[in-house]
Write an enzyme that holds these catalytic residues in place. Structure first.
Site, PDB file in Angstrom:
ATOM      1  N   GLN A 100       0.828  -1.201   0.000  1.00 15.88           N
ATOM      2  CA  GLN A 100       0.000   0.000   0.000  1.00 15.88           C
ATOM      3  C   GLN A 100       0.869   1.261   0.000  1.00 15.88           C
ATOM      4  O   GLN A 100       0.350   2.372  -0.063  1.00 15.88           O
ATOM      5  CB  GLN A 100      -0.915   0.007   1.230  1.00 15.88           C
ATOM      6  N   ASN A 101       2.179   1.080   0.112  1.00 15.52           N
ATOM      7  CA  ASN A 101       3.109   2.205   0.164  1.00 15.52           C
ATOM      8  C   ASN A 101       3.415   2.710  -1.237  1.00 15.52           C
ATOM      9  O   ASN A 101       3.395   1.953  -2.207  1.00 15.52           O
ATOM     10  CB  ASN A 101       4.403   1.797   0.859  1.00 15.52           C
ATOM     11  N   VAL A 102       3.755   3.998  -1.330  1.00 14.83           N
ATOM     12  CA  VAL A 102       4.069   4.614  -2.619  1.00 14.83           C
ATOM     13  C   VAL A 102       5.522   5.096  -2.652  1.00 14.83           C
ATOM     14  O   VAL A 102       5.894   5.890  -3.512  1.00 14.83           O
ATOM     15  CB  VAL A 102       3.110   5.793  -2.918  1.00 14.83           C
ATOM     16  N   HIS A 118      -1.298   1.365  -4.523  1.00 14.39           N
ATOM     17  CA  HIS A 118      -1.661   2.788  -4.519  1.00 14.39           C
ATOM     18  C   HIS A 118      -0.732   3.631  -5.372  1.00 14.39           C
ATOM     19  O   HIS A 118      -0.685   4.849  -5.223  1.00 14.39           O
ATOM     20  CB  HIS A 118      -1.695   3.304  -3.079  1.00 14.39           C
ATOM     21  N   CYS A 126       0.330  13.951 -16.242  1.00 20.70           N
ATOM     22  CA  CYS A 126      -0.592  15.039 -16.577  1.00 20.70           C
ATOM     23  C   CYS A 126      -2.008  14.480 -16.612  1.00 20.70           C
ATOM     24  O   CYS A 126      -2.258  13.435 -17.227  1.00 20.70           O
ATOM     25  CB  CYS A 126      -0.229  15.640 -17.930  1.00 20.70           C
ATOM     26  N   CYS A 180       0.967  20.248 -22.595  1.00 18.52           N
ATOM     27  CA  CYS A 180      -0.363  20.792 -22.898  1.00 18.52           C
ATOM     28  C   CYS A 180      -0.823  21.863 -21.906  1.00 18.52           C
ATOM     29  O   CYS A 180      -1.901  22.432 -22.087  1.00 18.52           O
ATOM     30  CB  CYS A 180      -1.388  19.661 -22.940  1.00 18.52           C
ATOM     31  N   GLY A 217       3.034  -4.510   8.867  1.00 16.57           N
ATOM     32  CA  GLY A 217       3.087  -3.059   9.015  1.00 16.57           C
ATOM     33  C   GLY A 217       1.864  -2.335   8.497  1.00 16.57           C
ATOM     34  O   GLY A 217       1.967  -1.205   8.037  1.00 16.57           O
ATOM     35  N   ASN A 243       2.589  -6.251  13.373  1.00 15.86           N
ATOM     36  CA  ASN A 243       2.303  -4.810  13.418  1.00 15.86           C
ATOM     37  C   ASN A 243       2.494  -4.276  14.826  1.00 15.86           C
ATOM     38  O   ASN A 243       2.322  -4.999  15.807  1.00 15.86           O
ATOM     39  CB  ASN A 243       0.869  -4.530  12.966  1.00 15.86           C
ATOM     40  N   GLY A 245       0.652  -2.094  17.233  1.00 12.33           N
ATOM     41  CA  GLY A 245      -0.679  -1.559  17.410  1.00 12.33           C
ATOM     42  C   GLY A 245      -1.732  -2.450  16.799  1.00 12.33           C
ATOM     43  O   GLY A 245      -1.439  -3.368  16.015  1.00 12.33           O
TER      44      GLY A 245
END
Length: 273
Positions: A100-102, A118, A126, A180, A217, A243, A245
């Site tokens: 899920q990390n970018v 993600h 653009c 553009c 995580g 994890n 938490g």
């Protein structure tokens, strides 16, 4: 499930087939990227793509924060958790990683098959013509248009997405698309958007060939991860959680380990030999 030897319980999941792995922000905290929901994290509203597209002031704040935060991000490297997952893939224990990390750290650590659910924050596209550039290219254009912004905001706080929380941005000029003149945006999935069908299908492919699902995580606060967990349950394969938490999968987990991903994944690699 509480086990007297949780690492041994994790090892058992690898006995019959590769394990599918889904990672979240908690995997990258040891690299210096703050968590969104970890202990001590200040609550924040996720970026809405509607706000980004409709509000020019929002875009000014975003690009100023991206430029100021880039100096911090440039020094970030993969940590032991990323390296452990790359080793597991090389050994055939996992077929790849869903994340899920970018932040792109999985590929930098040596993982070959990475499904970036993600997107990737280092790619800018653009919204009108679809052309793509690297984040560094666009930030270079930002510097040309906005000399001195970095120096004025050198003490700004770094947010969990790696960007900085800057102050006054009323005079910031947002770089337009050089082809553009359209609006440039990171090639990531923001709040209000959905994961592209082809990307989710690639994640499902990894899950369909797996004997278990390991969540590393992630609190599963985002619907993408929840959907993958539900698919694992429908297939009848066990789910394991590492994890710091609570997570949305705790009540369903066959193995639940409270702790950091770096040390636990490293110990897993050692036990698997």
């Amino acid at each position: 499930m509480t086990d007297s030897d949780p690492i041994a319980a994790l090892v058992e999941l690898f006995a019959d087939a590769p394990v599918a792995v889904l990672t979240g922000a908690g995997l990258s905290t040891d690299s210096g990227i703050p968590d969104y929901r970890g202990k001590g994290t200040v609550p924040r509203t996720p970026m809405s793509i509607r706000d980004f597209m409709d509000d020019s002031g929002y875009r000014q704040r975003f690009w100023a924060g991206a430029r100021v935060g880039s100096a911090h991000i440039s020094g970030i490297k993969p940590n032991a958790g990323h390296a452990a997952l790359a080793r597991l893939e090389a050994a055939g224990r996992i077929d790849g990683v869903m994340t899920q990390n970018v932040d792109g750290l999985h590929r930098r650590a040596g993982s070959r098959t990475v499904v970036e659910l993600h997107g990737n924050g280092s790619v800018i596209r653009c919204t009108d013509c679809g052309n793509r550039w690297t984040r560094n290219e666009v930030l270079g254009w930002f510097d040309t248009l906005n000399p001195g912004v970095v120096e004025r905001s050198s003490e700004a706080e770094i947010a969990p997405d790696g960007d900085a929380r800057v102050g006054d941005v009323s005079d910031v000029i947002v770089p337009p698309c050089p082809v553009c003149g359209g609006i440039l945006r990171p090639d990531v999935v923001y709040f209000g958007e959905t994961v592209p069908p082809g990307v989710f299908a690639a994640a499902e492919s990894l899950l369909n060939g797996a004997g278990a699902l390991l969540l590393a995580g992630t609190s599963l606060a985002v619907n993408t991860g929840v959907r993958l967990m539900h698919r694992a349950e429908r297939r009848g394969i066990p789910v394991a959680v590492i994890n710091r938490g609570p997570t949305a999968a705790d009540a369903r987990a066959a193995v639940r380990i409270e702790g950091g991903t770096s040390e636990i994944l490293t110990a897993l690699v050692t036990e698997l030999g």
